[in-house]
Design a protein around this motif. Structure first.
Motif, PDB file in Angstrom:
ATOM      1  N   PHE A 171     -46.366 -17.728 -13.094  1.00 36.82           N
ATOM      2  CA  PHE A 171     -45.341 -17.299 -14.067  1.00 36.82           C
ATOM      3  C   PHE A 171     -43.991 -17.954 -13.746  1.00 36.82           C
ATOM      4  CE2 PHE A 171     -41.717 -14.365 -14.552  1.00 36.82           C
ATOM      5  CZ  PHE A 171     -41.523 -14.546 -15.904  1.00 36.82           C
ATOM      6  N   PHE A 172     -43.630 -18.026 -12.457  1.00 32.88           N
ATOM      7  CA  PHE A 172     -42.367 -18.663 -12.067  1.00 32.88           C
ATOM      8  C   PHE A 172     -42.341 -20.123 -12.536  1.00 32.88           C
ATOM      9  CE2 PHE A 172     -40.241 -16.126  -8.345  1.00 32.88           C
ATOM     10  CZ  PHE A 172     -39.850 -15.163  -9.257  1.00 32.88           C
ATOM     11  N   ASP A 173     -43.474 -20.817 -12.454  1.00 30.51           N
ATOM     12  CA  ASP A 173     -43.540 -22.196 -12.965  1.00 30.51           C
ATOM     13  C   ASP A 173     -43.164 -22.226 -14.451  1.00 30.51           C
ATOM     14  OD1 ASP A 173     -44.377 -23.041 -10.498  1.00 30.51           O
ATOM     15  OD2 ASP A 173     -46.448 -23.484 -11.084  1.00 30.51           O
ATOM     16  N   ARG A 174     -43.709 -21.275 -15.203  1.00 34.73           N
ATOM     17  CA  ARG A 174     -43.425 -21.222 -16.648  1.00 34.73           C
ATOM     18  C   ARG A 174     -41.944 -20.912 -16.889  1.00 34.73           C
ATOM     19  NH1 ARG A 174     -48.334 -19.721 -19.792  1.00 34.73           N
ATOM     20  NH2 ARG A 174     -46.962 -18.701 -21.280  1.00 34.73           N
ATOM     21  N   LEU A 175     -41.398 -19.968 -16.102  1.00 42.87           N
ATOM     22  CA  LEU A 175     -39.986 -19.580 -16.265  1.00 42.87           C
ATOM     23  C   LEU A 175     -39.065 -20.772 -15.969  1.00 42.87           C
ATOM     24  CD1 LEU A 175     -37.866 -17.297 -16.702  1.00 42.87           C
ATOM     25  CD2 LEU A 175     -38.015 -16.839 -14.234  1.00 42.87           C
ATOM     26  N   VAL A 176     -39.362 -21.477 -14.881  1.00 46.90           N
ATOM     27  CA  VAL A 176     -38.550 -22.638 -14.498  1.00 46.90           C
ATOM     28  C   VAL A 176     -38.667 -23.726 -15.560  1.00 46.90           C
ATOM     29  CG1 VAL A 176     -38.414 -24.543 -12.825  1.00 46.90           C
ATOM     30  CG2 VAL A 176     -38.566 -22.167 -12.011  1.00 46.90           C
ATOM     31  N   ASP A 177     -39.872 -23.952 -16.069  1.00 44.10           N
ATOM     32  CA  ASP A 177     -40.070 -24.969 -17.113  1.00 44.10           C
ATOM     33  C   ASP A 177     -39.316 -24.605 -18.392  1.00 44.10           C
ATOM     34  OD1 ASP A 177     -41.667 -26.187 -15.280  1.00 44.10           O
ATOM     35  OD2 ASP A 177     -43.572 -25.700 -16.259  1.00 44.10           O
ATOM     36  N   ALA A 178     -39.129 -23.301 -18.611  1.00 40.78           N
ATOM     37  CA  ALA A 178     -38.404 -22.851 -19.806  1.00 40.78           C
ATOM     38  C   ALA A 178     -36.888 -22.890 -19.595  1.00 40.78           C
ATOM     39  CB  ALA A 178     -38.843 -21.430 -20.180  1.00 40.78           C
ATOM     40  N   GLY A 179     -36.426 -23.260 -18.388  1.00 39.99           N
ATOM     41  CA  GLY A 179     -34.991 -23.369 -18.128  1.00 39.99           C
ATOM     42  C   GLY A 179     -34.380 -22.144 -17.477  1.00 39.99           C
ATOM     43  N   GLY A 180     -35.204 -21.206 -17.036  1.00 44.89           N
ATOM     44  CA  GLY A 180     -34.708 -19.991 -16.398  1.00 44.89           C
ATOM     45  C   GLY A 180     -34.499 -20.170 -14.896  1.00 44.89           C
ATOM     46  N   GLN A 181     -34.097 -19.071 -14.244  1.00 43.45           N
ATOM     47  CA  GLN A 181     -33.898 -19.071 -12.794  1.00 43.45           C
ATOM     48  C   GLN A 181     -34.926 -18.152 -12.136  1.00 43.45           C
ATOM     49  OE1 GLN A 181     -29.820 -17.727 -12.595  1.00 43.45           O
ATOM     50  NE2 GLN A 181     -29.035 -19.819 -12.450  1.00 43.45           N
ATOM     51  N   ALA A 182     -35.543 -18.626 -11.075  1.00 47.47           N
ATOM     52  CA  ALA A 182     -36.505 -17.822 -10.315  1.00 47.47           C
ATOM     53  C   ALA A 182     -36.047 -17.799  -8.865  1.00 47.47           C
ATOM     54  CB  ALA A 182     -37.893 -18.435 -10.426  1.00 47.47           C
ATOM     55  N   ILE A 183     -36.056 -16.596  -8.259  1.00 49.25           N
ATOM     56  CA  ILE A 183     -35.604 -16.467  -6.871  1.00 49.25           C
ATOM     57  C   ILE A 183     -36.670 -15.742  -6.055  1.00 49.25           C
ATOM     58  CG2 ILE A 183     -33.775 -15.680  -5.320  1.00 49.25           C
ATOM     59  CD1 ILE A 183     -31.930 -15.456  -7.697  1.00 49.25           C
ATOM     60  N   PHE A 184     -37.017 -16.290  -4.920  1.00 46.56           N
ATOM     61  CA  PHE A 184     -37.886 -15.572  -3.980  1.00 46.56           C
ATOM     62  C   PHE A 184     -37.163 -15.504  -2.652  1.00 46.56           C
ATOM     63  CE2 PHE A 184     -39.825 -19.122  -1.457  1.00 46.56           C
ATOM     64  CZ  PHE A 184     -39.250 -20.180  -2.139  1.00 46.56           C
ATOM     65  N   GLU A 185     -37.529 -14.530  -1.821  1.00 42.81           N
ATOM     66  CA  GLU A 185     -36.859 -14.443  -0.521  1.00 42.81           C
ATOM     67  C   GLU A 185     -37.902 -14.225   0.561  1.00 42.81           C
ATOM     68  OE1 GLU A 185     -34.966 -11.393   1.184  1.00 42.81           O
ATOM     69  OE2 GLU A 185     -36.367  -9.950   0.400  1.00 42.81           O
ATOM     70  N   GLU A 186     -37.611 -13.427   1.563  1.00 44.59           N
ATOM     71  CA  GLU A 186     -38.572 -13.160   2.626  1.00 44.59           C
ATOM     72  C   GLU A 186     -38.928 -14.426   3.400  1.00 44.59           C
ATOM     73  OE1 GLU A 186     -41.189  -9.599   1.052  1.00 44.59           O
ATOM     74  OE2 GLU A 186     -41.033 -11.134  -0.471  1.00 44.59           O
ATOM     75  N   ILE A 187     -37.895 -15.154   3.828  1.00 45.15           N
ATOM     76  CA  ILE A 187     -38.172 -16.369   4.607  1.00 45.15           C
ATOM     77  C   ILE A 187     -38.813 -16.020   5.946  1.00 45.15           C
ATOM     78  CG2 ILE A 187     -35.839 -16.521   5.624  1.00 45.15           C
ATOM     79  CD1 ILE A 187     -36.252 -19.635   5.336  1.00 45.15           C
ATOM     80  N   VAL A 188     -38.594 -14.794   6.408  1.00 43.11           N
ATOM     81  CA  VAL A 188     -39.274 -14.396   7.650  1.00 43.11           C
ATOM     82  C   VAL A 188     -40.777 -14.268   7.431  1.00 43.11           C
ATOM     83  CG1 VAL A 188     -37.337 -13.278   8.798  1.00 43.11           C
ATOM     84  CG2 VAL A 188     -38.733 -11.962   7.196  1.00 43.11           C
TER      85      VAL A 188
END
Lengths: 404, 110
Positions: A171-188
């Motif tokens: 879904f994030f791929d689709r959101l980014v392709d549509a020009g939106g912003q996607a954020i994930f965290e939890e680098i630990v």
């Protein structure tokens, strides 16, 4: 191509140009002593949410976080409530909010005359603020390109990395392709995957940022003697932090990572971003990275996420103030057992009932419905958990302290 | 028939989608459908891993196509793969946790 890229709905256009999907009044308390009154003010009012900071001694990180939340796209107006002794200043919060064009009020409970008088005053002010933001509400068309969406996972089990997180990633791929912003965290929860993460950098600058954030996370985990993996994760079948990391990283999808933002920073442009919530070195050494799921969700909301996706294999019953939380599980048994709490069953991709692309498209439909006003299950149940803690991050640095 | 799922063709473990009793024949879903005739060597719970190939002592346990840890002792095809026979490359503490609950064994409560 993205079928929903052209879908539009009416959002709330704030005076500072941000677009929200809810129109709430936010009550902020500035010390634990004011929390009872703050919750009393918001009681039984669907569109009045509460956050607050428990400490009496103030903290730059917590102030930045609260100011980011106070000017969130879903927030129409703010009432800040203090006791009257604490370092954190409710008046300053109200000032900053007013500068963003949003109406804001503040008071001290000691001046109002105590618990009941404080609650009555607060209810009066919140009623005025609500009328004001309903009257001034400007509606504006929104599309997926106007959305900023975060993803967190918690209560992970062996299905989270197989179904829940990969469906979010698609879904994030689709959101980014549509020009939106996607954020994930939890680098630990990316420990052990350095080469894989760096290979996803969109450019050299992003690669340097990811490298620095990764190395900081490793040093942090080593210094607290604990990687981000819990007893429930092990009981659910995860054996090592590397295994959990691979499953967690799947939520980032496949697009290039544009760079790293810290808590309370908004992404400077469209695309996929990593949020670094790990504390920076400080003489007190305070602040856990992710003391619990709610803290991570608050961090994502502070970046301006109008909604947050929460992937839970074992099942979780939290929600969030300010931005609706959409709960997703990759474990169909958990979905059956806790249907009241969980919005989306991604487990269908594991036994072939649904293809990954179909599941991602179905999740996108749900996101659009929620943006249009449909209540998520945690919202409808009244879940508004929040967590604002003492922490230190280096933006901007503390410059004034006690005299030597 | 209890089901298990292989996420990457390079993997030597699969993840259980149902609880399996010892000696139950397993249905294999996902990318490694070619592997046939796998039975659970012991009781294995949903979300946990089953070896789909023999893994020698010190060899990588492969899931998502990457090494998620090293085999601590010989792991036979069909066996449960968890804290008792797979050690992290980076995390020393996880090997000391309770095998079934995952609870820490090194925290004092009195």
């Amino acid at each position: 191509m993205n079928n929903n890229a052209a879908v539009t709905w009416n959002g709330y256009l704030r005076p500072d140009g941000r677009k929200g999907v809810r129109n709430i009044v936010l009550v902020i308390y500035t010390v634990q002593c004011a929390s009872h009154v703050a919750h009393g003010i918001a009681k039984d009012q669907e569109d009045v949410h509460v956050i607050g900071f428990p400490g009496c001694y103030d903290n730059e990180y917590a102030v930045r976080l609260m100011l980011a939340l106070a000017r969130h796209p879903n927030v129409g107006a703010v009432l800040s409530v203090g006791l009257g002794c604490e370092y954190t200043q409710p008046e300053k919060i109200a000032q900053v909010v007013r500068e963003s064009g949003r109406p804001a009020e503040w008071f001290y409970i000691q001046d109002a005359g105590g618990t009941r008088a404080g609650i009555e005053k607060g209810v009066r002010l919140v009623t005025q603020l609500r009328q004001e933001i309903r009257r001034m509400a400007k509606r504006a068309p929104m599309t997926l390109a106007d959305l900023c969406i975060g993803c967190e996972c918690g209560g992970s089990d062996g299905t989270s990395g197989l179904a829940g997180n990969p469906v979010v990633g698609r879904f994030f791929d689709r959101l980014v392709d549509a020009g939106g912003q996607a954020i994930f965290e939890e680098i630990v929860e990316m420990i052990g995957l350095k080469d894989i993460i760096l290979s996803r950098a969109a450019d050299d600058q992003a690669r340097l940022q990811l490298d620095a954030a990764y190395e900081k996370a490793v040093r942090y985990c080593q210094s607290v003697r604990q990687y981000s993996v819990s007893p429930g994760n092990f009981a659910g079948g995860l054996t090592t932090i590397e295994e959990k990391s691979m499953g967690a990283f799947a939520k980032s999808g496949s697009r290039g990572i544009q760079g790293v933002i810290k808590v309370a920073q908004t992404p400077p442009r469209a695309g996929l971003w990593l949020m670094d919530s790990v504390p920076d070195p400080h003489f007190m050494g305070f602040g856990y990275t992710n003391p619990n799921d709610t803290e991570g969700i608050m961090d994502l909301i502070s970046a301006g996420c109008q909604m947050v996706l929460f992937v839970t294999g074992r099942g979780s019953v939290i929600g969030s103030p300010i931005a609706p939380l959409i709960k997703i599980t990759g474990n169909s048994q958990t979905f059956k057992r806790m249907t009241e709490d969980i919005d989306f069953d991604a487990g269908a991709v594991l036994d072939g009932r649904m293809k990954m692309d179909q599941a991602a498209a179905a999740l996108e439909e749900l996101v659009v419905d929620v943006a249009r006003g449909k209540l998520t299950k945690p919202e409808a149940l009244g879940h508004r958990e929040y967590f604002v803690m003492y922490k230190h991050q280096d933006t901007p640095p503390l410059q004034i302290g006690c005299r030597a | 028939m209890p089901r298990c799922f292989i996420i990457d063709p390079a993997d030597n473990v699969a993840t259980m989608l149902d609880d399996a009793q010892a000696s139950a024949k397993l249905e294999i879903l996902g990318t490694g459908g070619g592997a046939v005739d796998l039975s659970a060597g012991e009781n294995i719970s949903l979300g946990h891993k089953v070896a789909i190939a023999d893994i020698a002592d010190g060899q990588g346990v492969i899931k998502y196509g990457v090494s998620i840890g090293l085999a601590a002792g010989m792991i036979r095809r069909g066996q449960w793969v968890h804290l008792h026979n797979c050690v992290s490359h980076v995390d020393q503490r996880s090997g000391t946790l309770d095998l079934h609950s995952g609870a820490a064994t090194d925290t004092r409560y009195e």
